[in-house]
Design an enzyme around this catalytic site. Structure first.
Site, short mmCIF file in Angstrom:
data_model
loop_
_atom_site.label_atom_id
_atom_site.label_comp_id
_atom_site.label_asym_id
_atom_site.label_seq_id
_atom_site.Cartn_x
_atom_site.Cartn_y
_atom_site.Cartn_z
N HIS A 1 -4.84 3.03 3.49
CA HIS A 1 -3.67 2.50 2.78
C HIS A 1 -2.54 2.73 3.41
O HIS A 1 -1.71 1.93 4.09
CB HIS A 1 -3.77 2.93 1.54
CG HIS A 1 -2.38 2.52 0.55
ND1 HIS A 1 -2.49 1.77 -0.58
CD2 HIS A 1 -1.12 2.79 0.93
CE1 HIS A 1 -1.35 1.63 -1.14
NE2 HIS A 1 -0.38 2.16 -0.10
N GLU A 2 -2.25 4.24 3.78
CA GLU A 2 -1.07 4.57 4.48
C GLU A 2 -1.08 3.83 5.96
O GLU A 2 0.05 3.41 6.33
CB GLU A 2 -1.16 6.17 4.72
CG GLU A 2 -0.90 6.70 3.11
CD GLU A 2 0.17 6.32 2.38
OE1 GLU A 2 1.17 5.94 2.78
OE2 GLU A 2 -0.04 6.03 1.19
N GLN B 1 8.49 2.93 4.68
CA GLN B 1 8.54 2.78 3.52
C GLN B 1 10.09 3.58 3.26
O GLN B 1 10.71 2.89 2.23
CB GLN B 1 7.75 3.28 2.50
CG GLN B 1 6.29 2.71 2.54
CD GLN B 1 5.34 3.21 1.81
OE1 GLN B 1 4.72 4.43 1.95
NE2 GLN B 1 5.40 2.98 0.38
N HIS C 1 0.18 0.47 6.29
CA HIS C 1 1.76 0.52 6.33
C HIS C 1 2.51 0.42 7.59
O HIS C 1 3.32 -0.43 7.75
CB HIS C 1 2.50 1.59 5.69
CG HIS C 1 2.47 1.48 4.02
ND1 HIS C 1 3.14 0.51 3.52
CD2 HIS C 1 1.85 2.08 3.08
CE1 HIS C 1 3.02 0.73 2.17
NE2 HIS C 1 2.08 1.84 1.88
N CYS D 1 1.25 1.86 -5.02
CA CYS D 1 2.01 1.99 -3.90
C CYS D 1 3.46 2.17 -4.26
O CYS D 1 3.72 1.24 -5.19
CB CYS D 1 1.86 0.72 -3.08
SG CYS D 1 2.83 0.97 -1.31
N LEU D 2 4.22 3.05 -3.90
CA LEU D 2 5.43 3.32 -4.14
C LEU D 2 6.45 2.13 -3.73
O LEU D 2 7.34 1.90 -4.37
CB LEU D 2 6.13 4.49 -3.67
CG LEU D 2 5.36 5.98 -3.80
CD1 LEU D 2 5.86 7.29 -3.18
CD2 LEU D 2 5.31 6.31 -5.46
N GLY E 1 0.80 9.42 -0.84
CA GLY E 1 1.22 9.20 0.37
C GLY E 1 2.21 8.47 0.77
O GLY E 1 2.66 7.86 -0.29
NI NI Z 1 1.63 2.56 -0.12
#
Ligand code: NI
Length: 178
Positions: A142-143, A52, A146, A100-101, A47
């Site tokens: 999680h997404e 981000q 953000h 997480c990226l 995701g």
């Molecule tokens: Ni993330």
């Protein structure tokens, strides 16, 4: 469109509350969605949220066919979710590993609600509403975090599980053998 640079933890953009998307079905929104999808796929992410890649809007994408970063998890259909709302359908929470990226190379165990309903819109303004459990519910929580400036380490309650992926995997492997 293109693969964008993913901002990393510490960048103040990741800590902001993102803005509601006021209008759907625009060229700018389509481009943002395509950039998110391209970037997520290029990085093998499950995701990605607009902040981000530096865009402070309430847009997330997620989905997982066969993902080498999450080999044991269920498939999730590719979804674009805008202005999301999450409702928890049970107070039950479960710990699970997340990465997480924006926090590259690290993993940690995070408590999340196991049963939620989420709703929102796709990029064309079509309403989306789903009731989901377990890993799918985890990815959405999680997404959506953000969009409120929250990264998963802030949700962790046992920092002893926070570490580098390679070391955690090696430690887990050693445990199995002993
Ligand atoms: Ni993330």
């Amino acid at each position: 469109m293109s693969v964008k640079k993913v901002l990393r933890m510490g960048d103040p953009v990741l800590m902001k509350i993102a803005d509601i998307v006021p209008v759907f079905n625009t060229a700018a929104l389509s481009m943002l969605v395509q950039d998110l999808l391209d970037t997520m796929v290029a990085q093998d992410g499950a995701g990605l949220a607009a902040p981000q890649i530096g865009i402070n809007q309430r847009v997330v994408v997620f989905g997982m066919a066969a993902n080498p970063r999450y080999p044991d998890e269920e498939k999730i259909s590719m979804t674009v979710l805008i202005n999301p709302v999450i409702e928890r359908l049970s107070d039950a929470m479960e710990y699970g590993w997340e990465g997480c990226l924006s926090v590259p190379g690290l993993r940690g165990e995070v408590p999340r609600y196991t049963h939620i309903r989420y709703s929102g819109f796709d990029q064309f303004g079509m309403k989306i509403e789903r009731e989901v459990k377990d890993f799918h519910a985890r990815v959405v929580q999680h997404e959506c975090d953000h969009l409120d400036g929250i990264l998963y380490p802030q949700r962790m309650t046992n920092m002893r599980t926070f570490g580098y992926e390679a070391e955690l995997e090696r430690a887990a492997g050693m445990e199995k053998k002993s």
